[in-house]
Write an enzyme that holds these catalytic residues in place. Structure first.
Site, PDB file in Angstrom:
ATOM      1  N   GLU A 135       0.853  -1.199   0.000  1.00 36.72           N
ATOM      2  CA  GLU A 135       0.000   0.000   0.000  1.00 36.72           C
ATOM      3  C   GLU A 135       0.886   1.245   0.000  1.00 36.72           C
ATOM      4  O   GLU A 135       1.601   1.504   0.961  1.00 36.72           O
ATOM      5  CB  GLU A 135      -0.899  -0.002   1.253  1.00 36.72           C
ATOM      6  CG  GLU A 135      -1.718   1.272   1.383  1.00 36.72           C
ATOM      7  CD  GLU A 135      -2.452   1.371   2.734  1.00 36.72           C
ATOM      8  OE1 GLU A 135      -2.735   0.335   3.361  1.00 36.72           O
ATOM      9  OE2 GLU A 135      -2.729   2.520   3.151  1.00 36.72           O
TER      10      GLU A 135
ATOM     11  N   ARG B 135       0.419  10.335   0.049  1.00 32.70           N
ATOM     12  CA  ARG B 135       0.725  11.475   0.922  1.00 32.70           C
ATOM     13  C   ARG B 135       1.973  12.212   0.488  1.00 32.70           C
ATOM     14  O   ARG B 135       2.361  13.178   1.137  1.00 32.70           O
ATOM     15  CB  ARG B 135       0.963  10.990   2.356  1.00 32.70           C
ATOM     16  CG  ARG B 135      -0.224  10.326   2.966  1.00 32.70           C
ATOM     17  CD  ARG B 135       0.088   9.970   4.400  1.00 32.70           C
ATOM     18  NE  ARG B 135      -0.725   8.857   4.801  1.00 32.70           N
ATOM     19  CZ  ARG B 135      -0.511   8.126   5.870  1.00 32.70           C
ATOM     20  NH1 ARG B 135       0.499   8.405   6.670  1.00 32.70           N
ATOM     21  NH2 ARG B 135      -1.309   7.125   6.168  1.00 32.70           N
TER      22      ARG B 135
ATOM     23  N   LYS C 195     -10.907  -2.035   6.396  1.00 34.99           N
ATOM     24  CA  LYS C 195      -9.756  -1.672   7.212  1.00 34.99           C
ATOM     25  C   LYS C 195     -10.319  -1.233   8.561  1.00 34.99           C
ATOM     26  O   LYS C 195     -11.327  -0.519   8.606  1.00 34.99           O
ATOM     27  CB  LYS C 195      -9.028  -0.523   6.511  1.00 34.99           C
ATOM     28  CG  LYS C 195      -7.999   0.216   7.336  1.00 34.99           C
ATOM     29  CD  LYS C 195      -7.237   1.186   6.429  1.00 34.99           C
ATOM     30  CE  LYS C 195      -6.417   2.159   7.257  1.00 34.99           C
ATOM     31  NZ  LYS C 195      -5.418   2.875   6.452  1.00 34.99           N
TER      32      LYS C 195
HETATM   33  C1  3PG Z   1      -0.930   5.199   8.747  1.00 30.44           C
HETATM   34  O1  3PG Z   1      -1.768   5.934   9.213  1.00 30.44           O
HETATM   35  O2  3PG Z   1       0.109   5.601   8.217  1.00 30.44           O
HETATM   36  C2  3PG Z   1      -1.185   3.753   8.783  1.00 30.44           C
HETATM   37  O3  3PG Z   1      -2.359   3.486   9.437  1.00 30.44           O
HETATM   38  C3  3PG Z   1      -0.023   3.026   9.362  1.00 30.44           C
HETATM   39  O4  3PG Z   1       0.044   3.233  10.727  1.00 30.44           O
HETATM   40  P1  3PG Z   1       1.325   2.754  11.550  1.00 30.44           P
HETATM   41  O5  3PG Z   1       2.452   3.699  11.189  1.00 30.44           O
HETATM   42  O6  3PG Z   1       0.923   2.868  12.989  1.00 30.44           O
HETATM   43  O7  3PG Z   1       1.665   1.341  11.136  1.00 30.44           O
END
Ligand code: 3PG
Length: 213
Positions: free
Chosen positions: A47, A51, A134
């Site tokens: 994924e 961003r 999710k």
């Molecule tokens: C995010 O918001 O970047 C994802 O949900 C991943 O979260 P994490 O960095 O806690 O694994």
């Protein structure tokens, strides 16, 4: 592509490995070696969060890596869904869900893994036809205890908990009957990417790929 078919496709992806790496790629040069490192470690479903400026180009580049199944994360709008699909994303992940996003993913034939964090949100997605979701933000939203509680009245929903999942708590999630896999950024730390420690990332992926579920 109906939400039911999208969910079917998302579930198949979730079943390929116990962990979906959540990737924030700042440097396009990291995209291909990162994908190769994660696939080599046994994590084929990737994924890439929308961003960063190079996220779409990263999806494009990583899609050519043998064995990689590349999707877009942080897909928030119809525009995001369209540009993710155009870049070659094979699935989309969103922190929540909106009618516009659901309509766009149906139109674009882009399987969406929509986010939910409450019983009402889960029920709303089930009503639309989504059974694979999710669970976000997994830790703050109640962690494994919340998922266990949701499984009582809503066993037809299957989750990919993401947000605050780590090697120390991943098995707490993966041992639940309504969890197909977890998402997490820990397998691709920014510092290791900057240092080009691709073998180290493969080692992290290998550990994650061996998590029992
Ligand atoms: C995010 O918001 O970047 C994802 O949900 C991943 O979260 P994490 O960095 O806690 O694994």
């Amino acid at each position: 592509m109906t939400p039911a078919l999208q969910s079917h496709a998302s579930l198949a992806l979730c079943q390929l490995a116990p962990v979906i790496p959540v990737l924030v790629i700042d440097d396009l040069a990291h995209a291909v070696p990162l994908a190769e490192a994660l696939v080599a470690g046994g994590l084929p479903v990737l994924e890439v969060t929308l961003r960063t400026d190079c996220a779409l180009d990263a999806i494009r580049a990583m899609s050519a890596v043998k064995g990689a199944r590349v999707g877009a994360g942080t897909v928030l709008s119809a525009f995001d869904a369209a540009r993710a699909k155009a870049a070659g994303a094979t699935f989309a992940v969103s922190p929540g869900a909106t009618p516009a996003l659901v309509a766009a993913c149906s139109k674009e034939e882009l399987p969406l893994l929509p986010g939910a964090a409450t019983a009402t949100e889960v029920m709303t997605l089930l009503e639309l036809g989504y059974r694979t979701m999710k669970f976000f933000p997994a830790g703050p939203a109640g962690g494994p205890a919340m998922l266990k509680a949701l499984n009582g009245p809503l066993p037809q929903a299957t989750f990919c908990p993401t947000g605050g999942v780590s090697p120390s708590n991943a098995t707490d999630y993966l041992s639940l009957p309504n969890v197909a896999c977890v998402g997490g950024s820990w397998v691709a730390p920014a510092k290791m990417m900057e240092a080009g420690e691709w073998d180290g990332i493969t080692a992290l992926a290998r550990e994650a790929a061996l998590l029992p579920r």
